[in-house]
Design a protein around this motif. Structure first.
Motif, PDB file in Angstrom:
ATOM      1  N   ASP A 361       0.827  -1.203   0.000  1.00 28.16           N
ATOM      2  CA  ASP A 361       0.000   0.000   0.000  1.00 28.16           C
ATOM      3  C   ASP A 361       0.859   1.251   0.000  1.00 28.16           C
ATOM      4  O   ASP A 361       2.022   1.228   0.439  1.00 28.16           O
ATOM      5  CB  ASP A 361      -0.927  -0.016   1.220  1.00 28.16           C
ATOM      6  CG  ASP A 361      -1.920  -1.170   1.152  1.00 28.16           C
ATOM      7  OD1 ASP A 361      -2.615  -1.285   0.128  1.00 28.16           O
ATOM      8  OD2 ASP A 361      -1.993  -1.961   2.113  1.00 28.16           O
ATOM      9  N   PHE A 362       0.271   2.377  -0.441  1.00 27.50           N
ATOM     10  CA  PHE A 362       1.049   3.571  -0.707  1.00 27.50           C
ATOM     11  C   PHE A 362       0.387   4.820  -0.130  1.00 27.50           C
ATOM     12  O   PHE A 362      -0.838   4.920  -0.057  1.00 27.50           O
ATOM     13  CB  PHE A 362       1.242   3.743  -2.219  1.00 27.50           C
ATOM     14  CG  PHE A 362       1.832   2.530  -2.891  1.00 27.50           C
ATOM     15  CD1 PHE A 362       3.198   2.407  -3.042  1.00 27.50           C
ATOM     16  CD2 PHE A 362       1.017   1.494  -3.349  1.00 27.50           C
ATOM     17  CE1 PHE A 362       3.752   1.285  -3.652  1.00 27.50           C
ATOM     18  CE2 PHE A 362       1.556   0.367  -3.960  1.00 27.50           C
ATOM     19  CZ  PHE A 362       2.931   0.264  -4.104  1.00 27.50           C
ATOM     20  N   GLN A 363       1.229   5.784   0.247  1.00 25.21           N
ATOM     21  CA  GLN A 363       0.754   7.059   0.767  1.00 25.21           C
ATOM     22  C   GLN A 363       0.236   7.962  -0.349  1.00 25.21           C
ATOM     23  O   GLN A 363      -0.558   8.859  -0.121  1.00 25.21           O
ATOM     24  CB  GLN A 363       1.890   7.794   1.495  1.00 25.21           C
ATOM     25  CG  GLN A 363       2.310   7.167   2.808  1.00 25.21           C
ATOM     26  CD  GLN A 363       1.445   7.630   3.971  1.00 25.21           C
ATOM     27  OE1 GLN A 363       0.433   8.279   3.786  1.00 25.21           O
ATOM     28  NE2 GLN A 363       1.849   7.279   5.173  1.00 25.21           N
ATOM     29  N   SER A 364       0.704   7.726  -1.584  1.00 24.43           N
ATOM     30  CA  SER A 364       0.299   8.578  -2.702  1.00 24.43           C
ATOM     31  C   SER A 364       0.344   7.766  -3.985  1.00 24.43           C
ATOM     32  O   SER A 364       0.632   6.562  -3.974  1.00 24.43           O
ATOM     33  CB  SER A 364       1.226   9.791  -2.814  1.00 24.43           C
ATOM     34  OG  SER A 364       2.497   9.406  -3.317  1.00 24.43           O
ATOM     35  N   ASN A 365       0.084   8.432  -5.095  1.00 17.40           N
ATOM     36  CA  ASN A 365       0.137   7.787  -6.403  1.00 17.40           C
ATOM     37  C   ASN A 365       1.212   8.410  -7.293  1.00 17.40           C
ATOM     38  O   ASN A 365       1.162   8.277  -8.517  1.00 17.40           O
ATOM     39  CB  ASN A 365      -1.223   7.923  -7.100  1.00 17.40           C
ATOM     40  CG  ASN A 365      -2.344   7.295  -6.300  1.00 17.40           C
ATOM     41  OD1 ASN A 365      -2.304   6.111  -6.007  1.00 17.40           O
ATOM     42  ND2 ASN A 365      -3.337   8.092  -5.938  1.00 17.40           N
ATOM     43  N   ILE A 366       2.170   9.095  -6.672  1.00 14.66           N
ATOM     44  CA  ILE A 366       3.170   9.822  -7.453  1.00 14.66           C
ATOM     45  C   ILE A 366       4.569   9.274  -7.190  1.00 14.66           C
ATOM     46  O   ILE A 366       4.805   8.570  -6.216  1.00 14.66           O
ATOM     47  CB  ILE A 366       3.125  11.336  -7.136  1.00 14.66           C
ATOM     48  CG1 ILE A 366       3.423  11.582  -5.654  1.00 14.66           C
ATOM     49  CG2 ILE A 366       1.767  11.921  -7.513  1.00 14.66           C
ATOM     50  CD1 ILE A 366       3.457  13.063  -5.288  1.00 14.66           C
TER      51      ILE A 366
END
Length: 728
Positions: A361-366
Motif C-alpha cells: 500500500d502507498f501514501q500517494s500515487n506519485i
C-alpha cells in the motif's frame, strides 16, 4: 393436466414456495434489525412506560394507524422523515447519538418491504430462574440463573475435562431486550470469533448449555481450539503459566464476585479451582469477546503473531523473494481499491495451509509510489498480509514500510468503513472487511504494460511474468474463497449480507447505552439504576444522563462499571488493572496525590538525552509502590525492588542516583512506565513472559482460596497510572 405438465408442476410449486419463504425470511430479518435500531435509539423516550408524543415505538399497530409508518412508502412515513430531517425536528434529537447511514438505510428497507410487525423478544424460561432459597436479591436473578446453568453443565462434565471448560454468556442481551433472530447473530459471531483465534485444523462450534431462544450460554473446550497450551510462563516460577484465555480474563471489565453466594462457592470449588484460571471469572460476555479479543493487543498475542513481516514469513515458511524470482508468486495492480485511498499491489503465494496474500500500500500515487511507473520495483508505505488458518478462515497482519507490525494502519492509506474513526485495526478491522474471504479485484497493470510501446523504463518482460491477464484471477480468488466459505458453513453462517462479527462489534463499540441496557449489563433493575444515577456517588462518575432518558458511551460506561457495581452493592468487581488495555485505574481519591513522570514534562526524548523516572508522593501518609517498565516489544521489567514504601512528601527516582540516569538511544520508539500504588502493603506482581506474546504482570488481589480465603468484602485499594515515553 397431462404427464409432462405434472413433471414440471412440482418443481415450479417448490420454487415458488422457496421464493416466498426466502422473501418472508428477508422481511423477518429486516423487522428484527429495525427493532434493534429503534430499541437503541428511540425506546428510551417512546416505550410503553414513557410514550412521549403519544408514541410507543414497539406498538406496531399504532405506528401504522397514526401514519408514523406507511407500509411500502418510506418517504411518506413520519418515522423516516424525522430520521432524515435536517432541522430541529430530527429524531433522535441532537442531544442523543444520531443514526448511522446504514441504520437509516435499514429502516428504509424495512418500510419499503412492507414494514412487517416486529418479532417478539427472546424470553427467559421461568423454570430456569434461580430458586427463592438461593436468591439473595432481585438484582441477582439474571447472574444467578447463569451461574446455576454453568454449575449444572460442570457437574455433567467428567472431572478430568473440567479444567478445560470455559463459558461465554449472552444472557444480558435477553435482559436488555433482543429478538431471537438477533440473538442468533450473536451466537454465530461468537463462533466466528473463537475460530478466527484458533490455529487448529477443525472448526469448533460452541456447545449451547441452556435452551433460551436457541441458547444464551455457550461452552467451549480449550483443547479443541489449542488454547490449553501455555503461552506465557512466570519468569521466577516455571510451573506457573498463562494460556490464551487467561489473557482475555485479565482484560475483562464486567466480572463481579457475588457476596456470600452459595452457587458461586460451588462453582469455585467444582470448576474454577480445577481450571486454575488467572482470575476467578465464571464466564465472559459474548459481545465483549467478539469486539475486544479480535482487536489489538489480544488478537496478536492470541495468534502469537511476531513483531516483523520477516519473522511472520519465516514462521509460515514463505520465501517471498524466491517465489517472486521463480514466478511462483503472481501480482495484480489496483489503481482503485475498496479500502485503500491510493493504488495497491496484491501478491499471492502458495503455502502449506493454502494461500498467503501480501498487499503493498502507498501514501500517494506519485513518484516511485506510482505502480504504473514501475510495477516491478516500487516503494511501498506498508501493507496487509492475509494467510490461511488451518481451519479455513483467515488471519491478518498489518505492517509499516520497514515491515514492523502495526496495531492499526494509517487512515491516510486505508480506512475501515465500519469504524466511526475509520481506523483499520488489525484483526477486527480486517475480519469485518473480509467477511467472505479474499475480495474480488481487477488488475490494471497487465493490459497497460502490454500496450506500452518501446522501452517503458522498467523490465517489461518481468512485469508481464509477474502480472498475469485478468482471466487468471477469478478462479484463483474463487478457490481461496471456497475454503473460507466451507469454514463459514461449518460455523452455521447463513450468508447474511450483514456479517455477524461486524454487526455485533459495531453495536458494542459504537453505540451508546440507555439505562435499560446499562441495567441489563449490571444485572440490576433499570428503575433502581435510574434513581441511583442522581445520587452524589453516581453523579461524580458522569452517569447522570441515564436518569433522564440520556445515554452514555461505551468507554465511559466501562471505565465506571466497577464503581457502579460497588455503589449499588451488587458484589465485588474484578477490576482489570493487570490488563494491558487499561492504562489508568483509581480506586481511591486518597491516592490522587501520587504522580508519575519523567525528568521531561512531555516525556519526549532525543538521542543522547538523560532519562529518569519519578514517583512523587504529595500526600501526608506513606504509600507502597511498584514501578514497571514496558519496552516497545511488550517486555516488562520491574524498576522497583519488589514493592517499596514511599514516605509521605517524598519522591522515588529510577535510577536512584542522578549520576546513573539512563542515556537515551535513538530510534527506540514508544515505551511505557506503569505505576501501581496502594495505601497498604501488597505483593509484587508476577511477570509472565513467552514467545511472540507481550509480557503480563499479575497481582494476587483475586487469588483463589488455595492461596487463602478470597477477600470479597471490597475492591483492592490500588491505583494504576501509565505514561508513554517516546524517543525519536
Amino acid at each position: 393436466m397431462n404427464f409432462t405438465t405434472r413433471i414440471y408442476a412440482i418443481p415450479l410449486i417448490a420454487f415458488v414456495a422457496c421464493s416466498v419463504s426466502a422473501h418472508a425470511q428477508m422481511n423477518s430479518t429486516l423487522a428484527s434489525e429495525a427493532k434493534e435500531i429503534l430499541r437503541r435509539h428511540c425506546a428510551e423516550c417512546h416505550s410503553e412506560t414513557d410514550t412521549r408524543g403519544g408514541v410507543s415505538i414497539f406498538d406496531h399497530a399504532s405506528l401504522i394507524d397514526a401514519g408514523i409508518v406507511v407500509a411500502g412508502k418510506p418517504d411518506d412515513s413520519m418515522m423516516y422523515q424525522l430520521m432524515t430531517s435536517t432541522d430541529d425536528d430530527v429524531m433522535p434529537p441532537s442531544s442523543r447519538p444520531t443514526l448511522s447511514a446504514d441504520q437509516i438505510a435499514t429502516i428504509r428497507q424495512w418500510i419499503s418491504a412492507g414494514a412487517d410487525a416486529f418479532p417478539s423478544d427472546a424470553v427467559i424460561d421461568a423454570e430456569r430462574q434461580p430458586s427463592d432459597d438461593v436468591l439473595e436479591s432481585p438484582s441477582d436473578a439474571s447472574d444467578l440463573s447463569v451461574l446455576e446453568t454453568i454449575l449444572d453443565h460442570v457437574r455433567e462434565t467428567p472431572p478430568s475435562d473440567r479444567a478445560f471448560l470455559r463459558f461465554i454468556s449472552l444472557r444480558h442481551l435477553v435482559d436488555g431486550g433482543i429478538t431471537p433472530e438477533r440473538l442468533s447473530v450473536h451466537r454465530v459471531a461468537v463462533a466466528k470469533a473463537i475460530n478466527h483465534l484458533s490455529r487448529q485444523s477443525d472448526i469448533v462450534v460452541p456447545t449451547v448449555v441452556d435452551k433460551i431462544s436457541g441458547g444464551t450460554i455457550l461452552a467451549i473446550d480449550l483443547r479443541q481450539l489449542g488454547w490449553h497450551r501455555a503461552v506465557l510462563h512466570d519468569t521466577e516460577d516455571e510451573t506457573r503459566s498463562l494460556n490464551s484465555f487467561d489473557l482475555a480474563l485479565l482484560e475483562y471489565p464486567y466480572a463481579v464476585l457475588p457476596l456470600d453466594s452459595e452457587i458461586f462457592d460451588q462453582i469455585e470449588a467444582e470448576f474454577l479451582n480445577i481450571a486454575k484460571q488467572v482470575r476467578p471469572i465464571a464466564y465472559v460476555r459474548g459481545d465483549w469477546f467478539c469486539s475486544v479479543a479480535l482487536g489489538p493487543d489480544l488478537y496478536h498475542d492470541w495468534l502469537q503473531l511476531p513483531r516483523t513481516i520477516t519473522e511472520l514469513e519465516t514462521s509460515l515458511d514463505v520465501d517471498v523473494q524466491s517465489n517472486v524470482a521463480s514466478g511462483i508468486a503472481k501480482r495484480a495492480g489496483l489503481t482503485i481499491s475498496g479500502v485503500s485511498r491510493n493504488n495497491r499491489v496484491v501478491e499471492r503465494h502458495p503455502y502449506r495451509d493454502g494461500d498467503y496474500w501480501k498487499s503493498y500500500d502507498f501514501q500517494s500515487n506519485i513518484g516511485d509510489e506510482n505502480i504504473l511507473r514501475d510495477p516491478v520495483n516500487f516503494r511501498a508505505s506498508g501493507g496487509e498480509m492475509i494467510f490461511r488458518l488451518p481451519n479455513g478462515l483467515q488471519a491478518y497482519f498489518v505492517c509499516d514500510a520497514h515491515g514492523n507490525r502495526l496495531d492499526a494502519a494509517p487512515t491516510s492509506i486505508v480506512v475501515d468503513k465500519f469504524a466511526s474513526d475509520k481506523v483499520v485495526r488489525n484483526g477486527l478491522g480486517c475480519i469485518r472487511c473480509h467477511s467472505r474471504g479474499i475480495k474480488e479485484f481487477r488488475d490494471s497493470v497487465y493490459d497497460i504494460v502490454l500496450a506500452l510501446p518501446g522501452n517503458p523504463g522498467f523490465d517489461r518482460r518481468r512485469a508481464i511474468e509477474l502480472y498475469p491477464e485478468n482471466d487468471h484471477w477469478p478462479a484463483v480468488v474463487a478457490g481461496d474463497c471456497a475454503k473460507f466459505q466451507a469454514a463459514l458453513d461449518a460455523l452455521g453462517d447463513d450468508g447474511s449480507p450483514r456479517e455477524q462479527v461486524s454487526t455485533v462489534s459495531s453495536v458494542f463499540l459504537e453505540s451508546a447505552l440507555t439505562v435499560d441496557q446499562a441495567a441489563a449489563e449490571l444485572g440490576a433493575d433499570s428503575n433502581t439504576l435510574k434513581a441511583s444515577c442522581l445520587a452524589p456517588g453516581f453523579a461524580r462518575l458522569g452517569l447522570a444522563p441515564l436518569s433522564s432518558g440520556g445515554v452514555i458511551r461505551r468507554d465511559a460506561w466501562e471505565d465506571n462499571f466497577d464503581a457502579a457495581v460497588s455503589i449499588l452493592g451488587l458484589g465485588v468487581p474484578v477490576v482489570p488493572f493487570d490488563g494491558n488495555l487499561r492504562s489508568e485505574y483509581v480506586s481511591s481519591e486518597s491516592l490522587d496525590a501520587i504522580t508519575l513522570g519523567t525528568n521531561k514534562p512531555n516525556n519526549f526524548f532525543e538521542p543522547g538525552d538523560k532519562l529518569s523516572v519519578n514517583v512523587v508522593n504529595d500526600s501526608d501518609r506513606d504509600v507502597f509502590i511498584e514501578v514497571v517498565g514496558v519496552s516497545v516489544d511488550g517486555q516488562r521489567v520491574r524498576l522497583t525492588e519488589g514493592v517499596e514504601k514511599l514516605a509521605a512528601r517524598s519522591t522515588f527516582r529510577f535510577p536512584k542516583s542522578a549520576d546513573a540516569a539512563i542515556e537515551v538511544r535513538g530510534g527506540i520508539g514508544r515505551e511505557q512506565i506503569v505505576l501501581f500504588a496502594s495505601n497498604g502493603v501488597f505483593a509484587a506482581g508476577r511477570i509472565y513472559r513467552g514467545k511472540n506474546t507481550a509480557d503480563r504482570v499479575t497481582h494476587s488481589f483475586y487469588d483463589s482460596p488455595e492461596h487463602g480465603k478470597r477477600r470479597r468484602s471490597q475492591t483492592p485499594t490500588v491505583i494504576k497510572k501509565t505514561i508513554t515515553i517516546e524517543t525519536r
